[in-house]
Write an enzyme that holds these catalytic residues in place. Structure first.
Site, PDB file in Angstrom:
ATOM      1  N   HIS A   1       0.723  -0.886  -0.301  1.00 20.71           N
ATOM      2  CA  HIS A   1      -0.121  -0.035   0.224  1.00 20.71           C
ATOM      3  C   HIS A   1       0.837   0.939  -0.092  1.00 20.71           C
ATOM      4  CE1 HIS A   1      -2.976   2.913   1.015  1.00 20.71           C
ATOM      5  NE2 HIS A   1      -2.523   2.933   2.130  1.00 20.71           N
TER       6      HIS A   1
ATOM      7  N   ASP B   1     -11.742   2.157   6.400  1.00 17.64           N
ATOM      8  CA  ASP B   1     -11.225   3.337   7.153  1.00 17.64           C
ATOM      9  C   ASP B   1     -11.698   3.983   5.955  1.00 17.64           C
ATOM     10  OD1 ASP B   1      -9.833   6.144   7.944  1.00 17.64           O
ATOM     11  OD2 ASP B   1      -7.667   5.091   7.245  1.00 17.64           O
TER      12      ASP B   1
HETATM   13 MN    MN Z   1      -6.659   4.121   6.975  1.00 14.69          MN
END
Ligand code: MN
Length: 408
Positions: free
Chosen positions: A127, A226
Site C-alpha cells: 500500500h 477507514d
Molecule cells: Mn487508513
C-alpha cells in the site's frame, strides 16, 4: 469439535470462533452476546440462571469494556466453558435454549466497545509503495518507512458499527489547475480495508510494552473500514497528516474475534530488510492469515468482488505496532482501537482501496454490467468480509458494510 447445535458448514461463526459483541433484542437494553452459527447467546441470561459466575453490571452493558476489564484469564475461561457446553450432549445450555439463544435476524448489533483512542497505522509495504508511487514515482517509500511503523492518531467519536449509513463528507478541494480551493461534497469517496485490534488491558503511562508482551494487551480483532475522501485528504494532509478526509466516519464489524480463536491461523511476518531497531525485534509467528474480500453492491443490488487481499501481507505486525506505540511511554487503554492501515497484497486485484485499484480514479474498475467506478457513488454499499480457513477449520468476522448516502 462438533456442536449439538446445527451450524452451517461454511459459517464464520463455527464452534472454533465464539466472538463477543453487544446486541439488543426487542425493547431489552443492549447486552453482551456470543455468536454461534446463526444464533446469539445472551450472557446476561446465563448469568441470571446461575451458569456464569461474574459480578452484576458486566453483561448488561452497552459496551464490552467492563467485560474485557475482567482480564484475559476470566474472559478466555468463559469462552472455553461455552465451547464445552456447546459440544457436550448433556449440556446445561439446552435447558435455557429458548430463553438465551436468539436467531441472528431478530437482534440488532451495536458498537462492541466504547472507543477511547484510535490510532491508524500505515503498515502495508504494498500500500505504502503503490500510494507513494503516485506522488513520488522515483522515490515511493519515504526514508523512515522501513524503520518506523508509521501511524497517525485518528478520531474515536466517529467510529460506527457495520450497517451505519455513511454520509458523503463535504470539504475543501483544490484541483490541480486552480490556485485556490473550492467547497464541495467529496468527488473521491474511498474505502480502506483494514483490521482493527481492540486493546484488552491498560498499560501504564511512562512504561513501554515489549514485542513479547504486546499480544497480551489485545482482546481481539475486528474488520475496519477507514472511509477516506481522497480529494479532501490530498489538499489538507501537509504538513500534519490526515484530518477531515478521514475523520467523518470509520466502520467496524460487530463481533470481536478473540486472539485465542485466531491462534490456529498464525503465520510468518514478511522478511524485514533492513533489520529494524532492537526494540522492534520479535520471535515467532506474529502475522495472521485472514482472507479479506471486498464486495461492492450497486444501487440496483448487483454485487461484485472488486478486491481480494489478506492480513498476512502486513510488513509490520501487531506486536511491533504496540511496542512502537508505547516505546515513548504512551499508554494504551481498554477499548482503544489500533487499526492496521490499508491492507494491500502483491497482486493487482489485492489492493485495499480504490485509490490504488483505479490509480486515483484514472483506470476505473469495470463492472460486467457496463458500469464502472473510479470512486464510490451515492447508493453504493461497500462490504469487507474476513475469514480464516485451515485444516478444515473455518472462523470469520462476518462483514463490515456501509452504504454511501448523499451529503446533507
Ligand atoms: Mn487508513
Amino acid at each position: 469439535m462438533n456442536s449439538w447445535l446445527n451450524i452451517p458448514a461454511d459459517s464464520d461463526f463455527s464452534i472454533h470462533n465464539l466472538p463477543f459483541g453487544i446486541f439488543s433484542i426487542g425493547k431489552n437494553s443492549p447486552r453482551v452476546g456470543v455468536r454461534i452459527g446463526d444464533f446469539v447467546i445472551d450472557l446476561e441470561q446465563l448469568r441470571k440462571f446461575g451458569l456464569l459466575e461474574v459480578p452484576r453490571n458486566i453483561f448488561n452493558q452497552t459496551h464490552l469494556n467492563a467485560f474485557i476489564n475482567l482480564g484475559k484469564k476470566k474472559t478466555t475461561a468463559i469462552r472455553l466453558e461455552l465451547q464445552e457446553w456447546l459440544i457436550q450432549e448433556k449440556s446445561p445450555l439446552k435447558r435455557y435454549f429458548n430463553q438465551a439463544f436468539y436467531p441472528i435476524e431478530s437482534v440488532t448489533m451495536h458498537l462492541p466497545v466504547k472507543v477511547g483512542d484510535y490510532t491508524d497505522f500505515y503498515s502495508s509495504l504494498e500500500h505504502a509503495t503503490n500510494v507513494g508511487k503516485m506522488f513520488r514515482p522515483d522515490n515511493p517509500l519515504v526514508a523512515n518507512w522501513k524503520h518506523i511503523p508509521i501511524a497517525y492518531h485518528g478520531r474515536a467519536s466517529s467510529i460506527v458499527v457495520s450497517g451505519t449509513p455513511i454520509i458523503r463528507p463535504k470539504g475543501q478541494i483544490k484541483s490541480a489547475d486552480s490556485p485556490i480551493p473550492f467547497f464541495s461534497p467529496t468527488k473521491e469517496m474511498d474505502f480502506e480495508v483494514e483490521i482493527g485490534a481492540i486493546v484488552g488491558k491498560n498499560s501504564i503511562l511512562g512504561e513501554s510494552i515489549s514485542t513479547e508482551d504486546a499480544e497480551s494487551y489485545v482482546f481481539g480483532l475486528v474488520l475496519f473500514n477507514d472511509w477516506s475522501a481522497r480529494d479532501i485528504q490530498r489538499w489538507e494532509y501537509q504538513p500534519l497528516g490526515p484530518f477531515l478526509g478521514k475523520n467523518f466516519a470509520s466502520s467496524i464489524s460487530p463481533w470481536v474475534v478473540t486472539l485465542e480463536a485466531l491462534e490456529h491461523f498464525r503465520t510468518e511476518t514478511p522478511l524485514q530488510e533492513p533489520k529494524p531497531l532492537p526494540y522492534l525485534a520479535f520471535e515467532g509467528k506474529k502475522n495472521f492469515d485472514i482472507a479479506l474480500d471486498v464486495h461492492l453492491s450497486l444501487p440496483n443490488n448487483q454485487s461484485y468482488i472488486i478486491s481480494r487481499t489478506n492480513f498476512k501481507y502486513m510488513y509490520w505486525n501487531l506486536a511491533q505496532q504496540i511496542a512502537h506505540h508505547t516505546m515513548n511511554g504512551c499508554n494504551l487503554k481498554i477499548g482503544d482501537i489500533l487499526a492496521s492501515g490499508t491492507i494491500s497484497g502483491p497482486m493487482p486485484n489485492s489492493n485495499g482501496c480504490l485509490l490504488e485499484l483505479t490509480l486515483g480514479g484514472k483506470q476505473p474498475v469495470m463492472l460486467d454490467n457496463g458500469q464502472q467506478r473510479g470512486f464510490l457513488e451515492d447508493g453504493d454499499t461497500l462490504a469487507i468480509k474476513g475469514y480464516c480457513e485451515k485444516d478444515g477449520i473455518r472462523i470469520g468476522f462476518g462483514e463490515v458494510s456501509g452504504k454511501i448516502v448523499a451529503s446533507r
